[in-house]
Write a protein that holds these residues in place. Structure first.
Motif, PDB file in Angstrom:
ATOM      1  N   TRP A 131      40.179  54.298  39.044  1.00 37.06           N
ATOM      2  CA  TRP A 131      39.913  52.911  38.629  1.00 37.06           C
ATOM      3  C   TRP A 131      39.498  52.071  39.822  1.00 37.06           C
ATOM      4  O   TRP A 131      38.534  51.300  39.774  1.00 37.06           O
ATOM      5  CB  TRP A 131      41.149  52.321  37.965  1.00 37.06           C
ATOM      6  N   ASN A 135      36.360  49.482  40.577  1.00 40.20           N
ATOM      7  CA  ASN A 135      36.611  48.062  40.364  1.00 40.20           C
ATOM      8  C   ASN A 135      37.260  47.312  41.530  1.00 40.20           C
ATOM      9  O   ASN A 135      37.434  46.104  41.450  1.00 40.20           O
ATOM     10  CB  ASN A 135      37.514  47.893  39.136  1.00 40.20           C
ATOM     11  N   GLU A 185      46.419  44.581  36.497  1.00 41.50           N
ATOM     12  CA  GLU A 185      46.706  43.931  35.208  1.00 41.50           C
ATOM     13  C   GLU A 185      46.268  42.468  35.227  1.00 41.50           C
ATOM     14  O   GLU A 185      45.749  41.959  34.229  1.00 41.50           O
ATOM     15  CB  GLU A 185      48.190  44.053  34.875  1.00 41.50           C
ATOM     16  N   LYS A 188      42.527  42.385  34.816  1.00 43.16           N
ATOM     17  CA  LYS A 188      42.104  42.632  33.438  1.00 43.16           C
ATOM     18  C   LYS A 188      42.309  41.413  32.545  1.00 43.16           C
ATOM     19  O   LYS A 188      41.598  41.239  31.554  1.00 43.16           O
ATOM     20  CB  LYS A 188      42.872  43.835  32.874  1.00 43.16           C
ATOM     21  N   SER A 189      43.279  40.584  32.897  1.00 37.51           N
ATOM     22  CA  SER A 189      43.563  39.396  32.080  1.00 37.51           C
ATOM     23  C   SER A 189      42.632  38.232  32.394  1.00 37.51           C
ATOM     24  O   SER A 189      42.611  37.242  31.664  1.00 37.51           O
ATOM     25  CB  SER A 189      45.020  38.955  32.289  1.00 37.51           C
ATOM     26  N   ASP A 191      38.936  37.826  32.827  1.00 40.79           N
ATOM     27  CA  ASP A 191      37.560  38.319  32.737  1.00 40.79           C
ATOM     28  C   ASP A 191      36.614  37.158  33.032  1.00 40.79           C
ATOM     29  O   ASP A 191      36.171  36.444  32.131  1.00 40.79           O
ATOM     30  CB  ASP A 191      37.306  38.895  31.339  1.00 40.79           C
TER      31      ASP A 191
END
Length: 284
Positions: A131, A135, A185, A188-189, A191
């Motif tokens: 990952w 990213n 995390e 990802k929250s 964007d």
């Protein structure tokens, strides 16, 4: 991922940078970090490529494309200041000449420069490396050093990840892995690209936007304005990073908050901003 701490020391309503309304005391540093305030930074790598040096190289820019990647979760004090500890020592894998160069943050013993090796040594964490290679990228291509830097400078300054918060089951590097996974995390929250797109702000080499538009888009998506960071080349501002201010709440969770008074925002309100579709190209 949650610290091993009882409800008396860590009530569910705890919030970093706020005192317990019943006791008037700050919360246990294993519940919410003693620093309390955080900046979550995301790189818009095409924008960074317009900065000095350049900050990103052609290969990295072409691999990432017009999107945001994770930069880091940075612990600040509740007044917006941050740890300034410097450990200037020979033998670093980076030959940095700046006098304020630092790798380490608050705990030299838990700092290291070989994050990729640490991850590879744990067979249960192969997904993490996969990952991060997509990213969480370093502009110069040295991802392992970049990940090490984010943990060593910022993770070791986040007290809720201290080994003593875990109890007797703590194993070496549990804190590092938890910090990296929590950072993912949060990423990802938030964007950012979708938030801008919803406000009709899309990467373009010709369109220009104003600072108010970017902040309004951040607020529409996440409830608060952010911190827009720009680099300048030949008089033009290019969006390079977006910062979201956050408070820690129990369980290694983070909630977006409005920027504190005087929060840093390098994009100038009196100059239009390019949100570039392609990165600035230089010869390697």
């Amino acid at each position: 991922m949650a610290p091993c701490i009882d409800a008396l020391r860590c009530p569910s309503y705890a919030v970093g940078c706020q005192a317990d309304p019943f006791t008037g005391s700050l919360y246990d540093s294993c519940c919410v970090s003693a620093t309390g305030l955080f900046v979550f930074a995301q790189n818009f790598t095409n924008g960074l490529s317009y900065g000095p040096n350049p900050w990103t190289r052609n290969q990295v820019v072409s691999e990432i494309g017009a999107r945001f990647t994770l930069h880091g979760l940075w612990a600040d004090n509740c007044d917006g200041t941050y740890n300034g500890t410097k450990w200037i020592e020979p033998g670093h894998t980076k030959n940095m000449s700046l006098p304020d160069y630092d790798l380490y943050g608050c705990d030299k013993e838990r700092s290291f420069e070989n994050a990729a090796e640490v991850i590879a040594a744990d067979s249960t964490k192969s997904w993490l490396a996969d990952w991060m290679k997509v990213n969480w990228r370093a502009g110069d291509g040295d991802d392992s050093w970049f990940w090490s830097h984010e943990w060593s400078k910022h993770g070791t300054c986040t007290s809720s990840f201290n080994p003593e918060c875990y109890g007797p089951g703590f194993k070496k590097h549990d804190d590092f892995f938890d910090f990296m996974e929590v950072s993912i995390e949060v990423y990802k929250s938030l964007d950012i690209l979708s938030a801008f797109k919803a406000a009709s702000i899309v990467p373009s080499d010709t369109n220009k936007y104003n600072l108010t538009e970017f902040n309004a888009a951040h607020k529409a998506a996440f409830g608060v304005e952010g911190g827009m960071q720009c680099v300048k080349r030949n008089g033009t501002q290019y969006l390079s990073e977006v910062w979201t201010y956050m408070n820690e709440v129990p369980g290694h969770n983070f909630k977006a908050i409005a920027p504190i008074k005087g929060a840093y925002q390098s994009c100038k309100a009196d100059t239009l901003i390019v949100f570039p579709l392609t990165g600035f190209k230089t010869a390697l």
